[in-house]
Design a protein around this motif. Structure first.
Motif, mmCIF file in Angstrom:
data_model
loop_
_atom_site.group_PDB
_atom_site.id
_atom_site.type_symbol
_atom_site.label_atom_id
_atom_site.label_comp_id
_atom_site.label_asym_id
_atom_site.label_seq_id
_atom_site.Cartn_x
_atom_site.Cartn_y
_atom_site.Cartn_z
ATOM 1 N N MET A 179 -11.398 42.307 35.386
ATOM 2 C CA MET A 179 -10.034 42.447 35.896
ATOM 3 C C MET A 179 -9.049 41.679 35.027
ATOM 4 N N VAL A 180 -9.434 40.475 34.600
ATOM 5 C CA VAL A 180 -8.551 39.678 33.741
ATOM 6 C C VAL A 180 -8.361 40.356 32.389
ATOM 7 N N PHE A 181 -9.453 40.939 31.849
ATOM 8 C CA PHE A 181 -9.347 41.595 30.547
ATOM 9 C C PHE A 181 -8.380 42.778 30.593
ATOM 10 N N TYR A 182 -8.576 43.667 31.567
ATOM 11 C CA TYR A 182 -7.714 44.849 31.618
ATOM 12 C C TYR A 182 -6.272 44.479 31.947
ATOM 13 N N PHE A 183 -6.099 43.457 32.763
ATOM 14 C CA PHE A 183 -4.732 43.011 33.032
ATOM 15 C C PHE A 183 -4.080 42.503 31.753
ATOM 16 N N SER A 184 -4.805 41.695 30.980
ATOM 17 C CA SER A 184 -4.257 41.168 29.730
ATOM 18 C C SER A 184 -3.988 42.291 28.734
ATOM 19 N N LEU A 185 -4.937 43.237 28.625
ATOM 20 C CA LEU A 185 -4.789 44.337 27.662
ATOM 21 C C LEU A 185 -3.601 45.227 28.017
ATOM 22 N N PHE A 186 -3.562 45.726 29.257
ATOM 23 C CA PHE A 186 -2.474 46.624 29.653
ATOM 24 C C PHE A 186 -1.134 45.890 29.653
ATOM 25 N N SER A 187 -1.138 44.627 30.046
ATOM 26 C CA SER A 187 0.118 43.869 30.068
ATOM 27 C C SER A 187 0.649 43.661 28.658
ATOM 28 N N THR A 188 -0.255 43.435 27.711
ATOM 29 C CA THR A 188 0.179 43.280 26.322
ATOM 30 C C THR A 188 0.805 44.567 25.803
ATOM 31 N N LEU A 189 0.149 45.701 26.078
ATOM 32 C CA LEU A 189 0.658 46.987 25.606
ATOM 33 C C LEU A 189 2.021 47.311 26.229
ATOM 34 N N VAL A 190 2.139 47.087 27.545
ATOM 35 C CA VAL A 190 3.395 47.409 28.224
ATOM 36 C C VAL A 190 4.502 46.437 27.821
ATOM 37 N N SER A 191 4.175 45.137 27.739
ATOM 38 C CA SER A 191 5.207 44.149 27.410
ATOM 39 C C SER A 191 5.630 44.219 25.950
ATOM 40 N N ALA A 192 4.873 44.964 25.128
ATOM 41 C CA ALA A 192 5.299 45.164 23.733
ATOM 42 C C ALA A 192 6.464 46.145 23.644
ATOM 43 N N ILE A 193 6.599 47.023 24.642
ATOM 44 C CA ILE A 193 7.661 48.042 24.591
ATOM 45 C C ILE A 193 9.057 47.428 24.563
ATOM 46 N N PRO A 194 9.384 46.471 25.459
ATOM 47 C CA PRO A 194 10.741 45.890 25.401
ATOM 48 C C PRO A 194 11.058 45.188 24.084
ATOM 49 N N LEU A 195 10.019 44.800 23.342
ATOM 50 C CA LEU A 195 10.285 44.115 22.077
ATOM 51 C C LEU A 195 10.900 45.039 21.037
ATOM 52 N N THR A 196 10.795 46.366 21.260
ATOM 53 C CA THR A 196 11.428 47.293 20.312
ATOM 54 C C THR A 196 12.944 47.146 20.299
ATOM 55 N N TRP A 197 13.518 46.643 21.400
ATOM 56 C CA TRP A 197 14.955 46.372 21.409
ATOM 57 C C TRP A 197 15.290 44.897 21.664
ATOM 58 N N ALA A 198 14.286 44.102 22.053
ATOM 59 C CA ALA A 198 14.572 42.702 22.382
ATOM 60 C C ALA A 198 13.932 41.729 21.395
ATOM 61 N N TRP A 199 13.344 42.241 20.317
ATOM 62 C CA TRP A 199 12.692 41.333 19.370
ATOM 63 C C TRP A 199 13.727 40.414 18.724
ATOM 64 N N GLN A 200 13.332 39.187 18.511
ATOM 65 C CA GLN A 200 14.216 38.211 17.894
ATOM 66 C C GLN A 200 13.425 37.347 16.923
ATOM 67 N N PRO A 201 14.051 36.883 15.870
ATOM 68 C CA PRO A 201 13.341 35.974 14.961
ATOM 69 C C PRO A 201 13.014 34.663 15.661
ATOM 70 N N MET A 202 11.849 34.120 15.349
ATOM 71 C CA MET A 202 11.406 32.878 15.984
ATOM 72 C C MET A 202 10.976 31.874 14.937
#
Length: 283
Positions: A179-202
């Motif tokens: 459960m932890v693995f799939y949550f981490s995997l799917f969350s990473t994939l989904v949370s990568a989408i907003p970075l297409t417009w919210a990415w910032q230099p760090m």
């Protein structure tokens, strides 16, 4: 029969609570220069990387599942709760934000009754009512409807409760690591989408903080799982509330934050509701 080791379990749970509160401090620190979308993404990415050795040495067989739909529901609720929780940490007193997270069990019985058709007795209704009053006091009821930050904190509680019930729904076939693995995997994939417009230099410092946050969160989860394998939640569960104490102490030293009377009363009610919920008479 598995032996119960309450002292070792309580000690591990206290350590897990400390790591979780330190994660909150890290999120507060990094949120001054990094947006919420990036914090959520990197926290989940570190979780996926943690499972890399398991996949390398044991392959994909331990991760095989027939419950992808259930994992997606758990991800939807858990990821939404994470966005709200991280936002609350960045904008609310740290102890208050932690209280919202730990008040999720207040809503769990109602959601389990609605979703899983689990029975709901008078005791559950009373503890839920007490806990809900505590949540409203932390949210400052006089301004809760106007304060978007408090509403986000409450949303984190409710969404986390939905995530807990979704875990319960599939726990009959799915072990915790899967459960932890799939949550981490799917969350990473989904949370990568907003970075297409919210990415910032760090900066390097930002990336180091994000790595530490992810490691603290993952370590806290693992240690918590080990703690509950040594002793039942009903016996050591209240120890988890030390995270609020740790967070409050660190926030006082670091930023001079002190909880007001409303938050203290709300915390006491939430804590009392949890004690009443787990202190069920023996059958």
């Amino acid at each position: 029969m598995r032996s119960v080791k309450p002292l070792q379990g309580a000690a591990l749970l206290a350590l897990s609570a400390l790591l979780f509160s330190l994660m909150g401090v890290g999120i507060r620190e990094v949120s001054s220069s990094v947006n919420n979308e990036s914090v959520v993404f990197f926290r989940n990415l570190v979780g996926v990387l943690f499972f890399s050795p398991l996949i390398l040495f044991q392959g994909l067989l331990p991760l095989k599942t027939a419950r992808i739909g259930s994992h997606l529901w758990r991800t939807a609720f858990g990821l939404a709760a994470m966005y709200c929780f991280f936002y609350a940490i960045a904008h609310l007193p740290l102890a208050d934000a932690m209280l919202f997270t730990y008040s999720a069990p207040v809503f769990t019985p109602l959601i389990a009754w609605w979703w899983l058709k689990e029975p709901l007795n008078k005791r559950m209704l009373i503890t839920t009512a007490i806990g809900l009053i505590g949540v409203l006091l932390v949210a400052k009821p006089s301004a809760a409807l106007l304060d978007s930050q408090a509403l986000v904190g409450m949303a984190a509680s409710i969404l986390a409760a939905f995530a807990f019930v979704s875990i319960r729904e599939m726990s009959d076939t799915e072990p915790a690591f899967r459960m932890v693995f799939y949550f981490s995997l799917f969350s990473t994939l989904v949370s990568a989408i907003p970075l297409t417009w919210a990415w910032q230099p760090m900066t390097r410092h930002d990336l180091e903080l994000l790595l530490i946050i992810g490691l603290l969160a993952t370590a806290s989860q693992i240690i918590m799982s080990k703690a509950y394998s040594l002793a039942p939640p009903g016996l050591i569960g209240p120890i988890a509330y030390l995270a609020i104490v740790f967070a409050g102490a660190i926030a006082w030293f670091r930023w001079g934050e002190t909880p007001n009377l409303s938050s203290l009363i709300g915390a006491a009610l939430i804590f009392s509701a949890s004690l009443l919920a787990i202190a069920r008479p023996a059958r």
